[in-house]
Motif scaffolding. Structure first.
Motif, PDB file in Angstrom:
ATOM      1  N   LEU D 108     -13.167   2.819  14.298  1.00 19.85           N
ATOM      2  CA  LEU D 108     -13.144   2.099  15.566  1.00 19.85           C
ATOM      3  C   LEU D 108     -13.449   0.615  15.370  1.00 19.85           C
ATOM      4  N   ASP D 109     -14.375   0.325  14.464  1.00 20.14           N
ATOM      5  CA  ASP D 109     -14.678  -1.077  14.182  1.00 20.14           C
ATOM      6  C   ASP D 109     -13.470  -1.776  13.562  1.00 20.14           C
ATOM      7  N   PHE D 110     -12.784  -1.047  12.720  1.00 22.12           N
ATOM      8  CA  PHE D 110     -11.633  -1.617  12.025  1.00 22.12           C
ATOM      9  C   PHE D 110     -10.516  -1.939  13.030  1.00 22.12           C
ATOM     10  N   LEU D 111     -10.367  -1.049  14.007  1.00 17.54           N
ATOM     11  CA  LEU D 111      -9.349  -1.252  15.044  1.00 17.54           C
ATOM     12  C   LEU D 111      -9.489  -2.610  15.729  1.00 17.54           C
ATOM     13  N   ASP D 112     -10.735  -3.118  15.769  1.00 17.62           N
ATOM     14  CA  ASP D 112     -10.971  -4.380  16.465  1.00 17.62           C
ATOM     15  C   ASP D 112     -10.195  -5.553  15.872  1.00 17.62           C
ATOM     16  N   PHE D 113      -9.797  -5.431  14.619  1.00 18.63           N
ATOM     17  CA  PHE D 113      -9.099  -6.594  14.040  1.00 18.63           C
ATOM     18  C   PHE D 113      -7.947  -6.228  13.121  1.00 18.63           C
ATOM     19  N   ARG D 114      -7.698  -4.949  12.892  1.00 17.56           N
ATOM     20  CA  ARG D 114      -6.709  -4.653  11.851  1.00 17.56           C
ATOM     21  C   ARG D 114      -5.311  -5.132  12.223  1.00 17.56           C
ATOM     22  N   ASP D 115      -5.022  -5.217  13.518  1.00 16.88           N
ATOM     23  CA  ASP D 115      -3.684  -5.653  13.901  1.00 16.88           C
ATOM     24  C   ASP D 115      -3.393  -7.090  13.470  1.00 16.88           C
ATOM     25  N   TYR D 116      -4.435  -7.884  13.392  1.00 17.36           N
ATOM     26  CA  TYR D 116      -4.217  -9.282  12.998  1.00 17.36           C
ATOM     27  C   TYR D 116      -3.853  -9.399  11.529  1.00 17.36           C
ATOM     28  N   LEU D 117      -4.162  -8.388  10.770  1.00 15.91           N
ATOM     29  CA  LEU D 117      -4.018  -8.487   9.319  1.00 15.91           C
ATOM     30  C   LEU D 117      -2.710  -7.921   8.818  1.00 15.91           C
ATOM     31  N   VAL D 118      -2.138  -7.013   9.601  1.00 15.32           N
ATOM     32  CA  VAL D 118      -0.899  -6.388   9.149  1.00 15.32           C
ATOM     33  C   VAL D 118       0.082  -7.471   8.772  1.00 15.32           C
ATOM     34  N   PRO D 119       0.742  -7.432   7.692  1.00 15.97           N
ATOM     35  CA  PRO D 119       0.665  -6.391   6.679  1.00 15.97           C
ATOM     36  C   PRO D 119      -0.139  -6.789   5.448  1.00 15.97           C
ATOM     37  N   ALA D 120      -1.174  -7.612   5.589  1.00 13.25           N
ATOM     38  CA  ALA D 120      -1.992  -7.921   4.423  1.00 13.25           C
ATOM     39  C   ALA D 120      -2.673  -6.626   3.981  1.00 13.25           C
ATOM     40  N   SER D 121      -2.517  -6.272   2.753  1.00 14.38           N
ATOM     41  CA  SER D 121      -3.040  -4.990   2.304  1.00 14.38           C
ATOM     42  C   SER D 121      -3.632  -5.121   0.920  1.00 14.38           C
ATOM     43  N   GLY D 122      -4.632  -4.315   0.672  1.00 11.78           N
ATOM     44  CA  GLY D 122      -5.292  -4.344  -0.624  1.00 11.78           C
ATOM     45  C   GLY D 122      -4.321  -4.125  -1.760  1.00 11.78           C
ATOM     46  N   PHE D 123      -3.215  -3.463  -1.441  1.00  9.23           N
ATOM     47  CA  PHE D 123      -2.252  -3.213  -2.507  1.00  9.23           C
ATOM     48  C   PHE D 123      -1.541  -4.486  -2.934  1.00  9.23           C
ATOM     49  N   GLN D 124      -1.805  -5.589  -2.233  1.00 10.80           N
ATOM     50  CA  GLN D 124      -1.136  -6.827  -2.593  1.00 10.80           C
ATOM     51  C   GLN D 124      -1.920  -7.668  -3.594  1.00 10.80           C
ATOM     52  N   SER D 125      -3.011  -7.194  -4.088  1.00 10.79           N
ATOM     53  CA  SER D 125      -3.784  -8.027  -4.998  1.00 10.79           C
ATOM     54  C   SER D 125      -3.006  -8.320  -6.285  1.00 10.79           C
ATOM     55  N   ILE D 126      -2.725  -9.590  -6.484  1.00  8.93           N
ATOM     56  CA  ILE D 126      -1.995  -9.998  -7.678  1.00  8.93           C
ATOM     57  C   ILE D 126      -2.814  -9.683  -8.932  1.00  8.93           C
ATOM     58  N   GLN D 127      -4.094  -9.989  -8.866  1.00 12.95           N
ATOM     59  CA  GLN D 127      -4.918  -9.769 -10.052  1.00 12.95           C
ATOM     60  C   GLN D 127      -4.956  -8.289 -10.455  1.00 12.95           C
ATOM     61  N   PHE D 128      -5.003  -7.409  -9.462  1.00 18.65           N
ATOM     62  CA  PHE D 128      -5.035  -5.990  -9.818  1.00 18.65           C
ATOM     63  C   PHE D 128      -3.731  -5.581 -10.489  1.00 18.65           C
ATOM     64  N   LYS D 129      -2.623  -6.121 -10.000  1.00 18.90           N
ATOM     65  CA  LYS D 129      -1.342  -5.840 -10.646  1.00 18.90           C
ATOM     66  C   LYS D 129      -1.324  -6.418 -12.064  1.00 18.90           C
ATOM     67  N   GLU D 130      -1.918  -7.575 -12.244  1.00 15.21           N
ATOM     68  CA  GLU D 130      -2.009  -8.151 -13.598  1.00 15.21           C
ATOM     69  C   GLU D 130      -2.780  -7.217 -14.523  1.00 15.21           C
ATOM     70  N   ILE D 131      -3.868  -6.671 -14.013  1.00 15.05           N
ATOM     71  CA  ILE D 131      -4.649  -5.729 -14.821  1.00 15.05           C
ATOM     72  C   ILE D 131      -3.789  -4.534 -15.216  1.00 15.05           C
TER      73      ILE D 131
END
Lengths: 369, 369, 369, 369
Positions: D108-131
């Motif tokens: 419920l807390d996440f719902l308060d702002f998640r719409d503003y972030l779409v589609p920023a997602s943790g899966f987009q971390s460049i550094q993690f892909k580099e790893i």
């Protein structure tokens, strides 16, 4: 910048997190003096991770502080306060675990660059001092080592900022007021603290009888246990006697006012009652925060001693002095810790009369009328 | 019983683990006096889990102790020693985490049954005392509280058993001998400790020059830093001077003999050399074990204070006294901790001559000739 | 035996914990066939520690189960339920950490004795099966591997015992009933689920408009997002439509009855309300328990694969099959997990009318009338 | 900027860590659309802390990668490689623990702002892909979901950067080459793999005899176990047969070349030998890194499902599909995992002839001649 309304370009993860700035903030000193010391990066990242989490802790603390800033603290506020304090404890556990990463750096690795950093020290973190001050630590509580070595090394701007913060009421003050405001404790014939006093007297009298008549006790042990009992009796009396309690405050054995202390004790005694479950979790979370910061300081000092060694006679003892003193001084809510002394078994607890329950319920859940 | 040769009935999990015995060993006292206190089971299980792990720690320690009981300790022994000591540290971490389970019991819950248990106390664990003695703690090191309250409460058989154990050489003794036997340190013209002394002198001389000529230092600070430098100089001298070192032993600042101390320092200085990588891990593991038991004791005392409260003036201060004293006394390998004081930067380290390397290699890897 | 009345001999720690039995229950098999394999002791102790904690988990679960066995569950019951479920999660975290101790045993060390143990396997723990059954796992839910390899290998007595347990109502059943009994949801003109349906419709309509008019979307993306939206719409409808929901039950996508599901959703939506704070923690704890057992199984399978290797084609895939299947099947409360799908932002939530609040309050706090 | 030579102004903690930049990088989106969502700060800080640690992991990995880039890898390199890989595992454990902080945010807390972030997602971390790429993951290994949703959402610059990285040799390649270069395995009459084959044959023959003659086995079980034995036999054969092994490579059951696989097996078999202790720790650390990233992905997906719910039929199953597939695909060193299959009990191991030992020793410790 990142604009994220749905009818705009979508937000880019990298921009939203400002990673260019964040990941451009690591500037090791060692390359300026020769080869880069491989482990200096670790030193920087560890401290920066600490600072990020300090920022989060301050974010939670300030919001909790705001919620307390009301004449009564309604129940939905209590819910938020508790979950935010509990979040802080989770973060603290992470901070403690993080020390084990720092410990993968050996003293020899640290030697490769520590000279470049002197006198930059973890004890200079402004945010950590803000946390301490917000919790309730005043300069006057700080031990000498801390006072000198820390405040002296700050620049003018930072020092002034912290000193101003000290003049504001702290979270400790707010919690104390909230506890003091609880509508106590007399309804008609019922005087709660009289009942409590009576229950205590009965318990102690019974204890005395057992000690005096237990055939298995040696004379030595009997004497020892009787002395112990007398001290317990004195402590209990001080709790309910205004002038005796004042002495405990003067000698700095307690910090919480008597009224607040009684409020906290009351919550602890009746924490099974629905209306006290949240307040009890609140007091527990404050105690946890205290304990976890103490553990963190402790593990931190252990790590520093391991890294730097302890100079015999001076550094060494000052390290463990520091440890002992901050363990005892920088605990803001240690009075809550001491509450266990005053608990009674559930079976000995006086039953609360209905009108008192209702008054308390109204104080704690004002929105439910 | 369980027989498991392939041509027999297969082994039954329940029998192999003797679960009937194991799971039939929980006998709460509270039902004898009224309703069962729900949380007494937790109290029992937590302590029993501790005892199971203590047994495992003793199993590892005794095997390590056996491996050290050889004229030289061959490399495959070193491998086993290191991995078993490191296993002990993993177990210790679990023991520390386990405290958080005990903390789910509130003081009020504990009150429901603690009277039935007095004076059974965690401090009475025989196995834990065995661990301490095996590591190297003698009665003479124990603080008074520990001596009185513990040994007095043991029954005759257990007390005798522990006292006999104290007369055997401990793991501390064995490690000390192993360090002392290292074939040091002079080959032809090369005298290692002379080179080390020279490197130290150069470093300190350079430090002095910097302090004396740094224009940014106030006179106060300069004076302070020069004093500090002198103390450092004294410590370094004591390390290499037999009679000065003896004084440190007499005053109990160190426990390791000078020869063993130098051996340990040598390993630390040259831990990058292949032949010293295992010995360095061994010393690190011992230091970790020390630190983790200290942390465990610390967290344990915190938990007890939270559970029982601290009686002002007596119990309270004795709790924190106990903490401080065991923190300082019951550390067996704290000299290894102190080694960091004597490290030199890699760049200042004397290079080892080949024949010395070979002698050391032979000592550490005797089976490789 | 240990007698602890105050006028008797004091209780001896060793006797109270029955340490002679407990520490006499480790009987390695390897010495029967040659040298003792050093690490067999670890294998035994680790599994015994698991069994002790399983006993504690069962102790907590059974008490929680008992509390639910009431027509209404009063608030002090709720308090106890929540804190006992949360204690279980702490224990589970310890169980997960404990795997890292087992992992200090290398596959080669395990080879030294594993042949003696075949086919004793961790999957044979009766207590763990009891936990699963108590939570709500029926034979019919178990995957084939589990059914065959486990139940076949049990002896008659244990098998019968577990099968009988399966016929009793489980904790899942009790929680379901408790959720179903909540006094829903119509007062005068107010029909909660109509309001909810309307709020959902508005939200989805708005989403559609945004997708259709966002100039930054490619045609492909727009199509994709519209399809996605339709599926979302179907899911929401199924929730409130009895026959559509029944299909979800039949296809085993859900296990909770529709009525219970709605009750749980309601608690989630209004968890900020004082009366729902405890129920919300209760549901959260159940979800945590589920997630932690899943994590434990997962880590356990990883560890077994690492220890035993994975036979290509058979064992290997069956290991990961097992993993996938138990991850999906042995989650008792995964419907609670799925609830997030149906949440609405706080701003879109219908405000509850007073009479409904009061009915709910009475259901949840019956003792406060 | 911070200049820290001793004859300059001392370094200021705040400047050294660039805290103005670091602590000025948190810009929540929610205030742009109304009230600030309290928990958005947590969301940002958690992800930023991840990114700091990813930077540290890359720092360690690149240095390890550099050390492997030598014709032979001398022992002091091995020491550094091992301790840096082990440091990575410590960091990974912290990353896993960090998830529990994120979980203090409710859906419920996440719902308060998640719409503003779409589609920023943790899966987009460049550094993690580099790893992942540095470890050895190519686009071709990525599952479809990952390929599409990730690469499509990157901007041109980041996508190009990652694609170029994929064309460089990875750490996997370097480790493979190092294992392949080991000087195997024939000296005079001794052919290691012949001896190994013989030991395997003996072991399997013995197993067969036991199964055939064990009177306690039912016919069913006997048949089952004999089939199992045959499969084991086939797997062992494939290991030493070039064309059979090639089939395993083609079917993607293995990724390591046969030569490297044999090298790794050899190290595992003889890990008690001094010369193989470091290489064995190296392989163990690589396996740990693999396992910990898998655990992290797993816990992360669990957390996301809990936060977002799982849309029945689509989102839901794709979440668990993703889990299963990345669990199986994104493990770089899972062949090292599989090695346990091929171990022999210490008692069955052929003894190594001296000249072979010396050749290996020279390869692994070239600086010791």
């Amino acid at each position: 910048m990142c604009a994220m309304q749905r009818n705009t370009t979508p937000c880019y993860y990298n921009d939203y997190l400002q990673l260019d700035k964040l990941l451009g903030s690591q500037a090791p000193e060692s390359p300026k003096y020769g080869d880069e010391a491989h482990d200096e990066m670790l030193f920087i990242i560890v401290h920066q991770a600490y600072e990020l989490w300090f920022k989060q802790i301050l974010h939670e603390m300030r919001s909790v502080y705001g919620e307390f800033n009301q004449a009564t603290v309604p129940d939905d506020s209590l819910g938020r306060i508790v979950s935010r304090l509990e979040r802080i404890t989770k973060i603290q556990k992470l901070l403690i675990d993080q020390i084990s990463i720092m410990e993968t750096m050996t003293p020899l690795d640290f030697l490769d660059f520590r000279d470049y950093l002197v006198p930059a020290s973890g004890f200079q973190s402004i945010q950590f001092k803000e946390i301490e001050i917000l919790l309730g630590l005043k300069s006057e509580h700080r031990i000498n080592f801390d006072k000198d070595s820390f405040y002296q090394r700050l620049n003018e701007k930072d020092r002034t900022h912290l000193q101003q913060m000290e003049n504001e009421p702290s979270l400790f003050d707010r919690v104390e007021q909230w506890l003091e405001r609880m509508p106590f404790f007399e309804y008609g014939d019922f005087k709660f603290w009289d009942s409590y006093q009576k229950a205590v007297d009965d318990m102690l009298k019974n204890d005395r009888k057992i000690i005096e008549t237990n055939d298995y006790l040696s004379e030595n042990d009997r004497e020892f246990q009787l002395k112990d009992l007398e001290k317990t009796q004195q402590v209990f009396s001080a709790l309910l006697d205004e002038s005796a309690y004042q002495k405990l405050l003067d000698s700095k054995q307690f910090r919480l006012s008597q009224k607040a202390m009684l409020g906290a004790l009351f919550i602890n005694l009746y924490r099974d009652e629905p209306m006290f479950q949240q307040p009890f979790r609140l007091l527990t979370a404050l105690t946890d925060i205290d304990e976890l910061f103490t553990t963190w300081r402790y593990r931190h000092v252990m790590m520093v001693m391991r890294m730097l060694g302890s100079k015999i006679g001076t550094g060494g003892s000052s390290g463990s002095d520091y440890l002992r003193q901050t363990t005892e001084n920088n605990r803001f809510f240690k009075d809550l810790f001491a509450l266990s002394t005053f608990l009674l078994p559930r079976s000995a607890l006086p039953r609360l009369p209905e009108p008192l329950k209702q008054a308390l319920n109204f104080y704690l859940h004002p929105e439910q009328e």
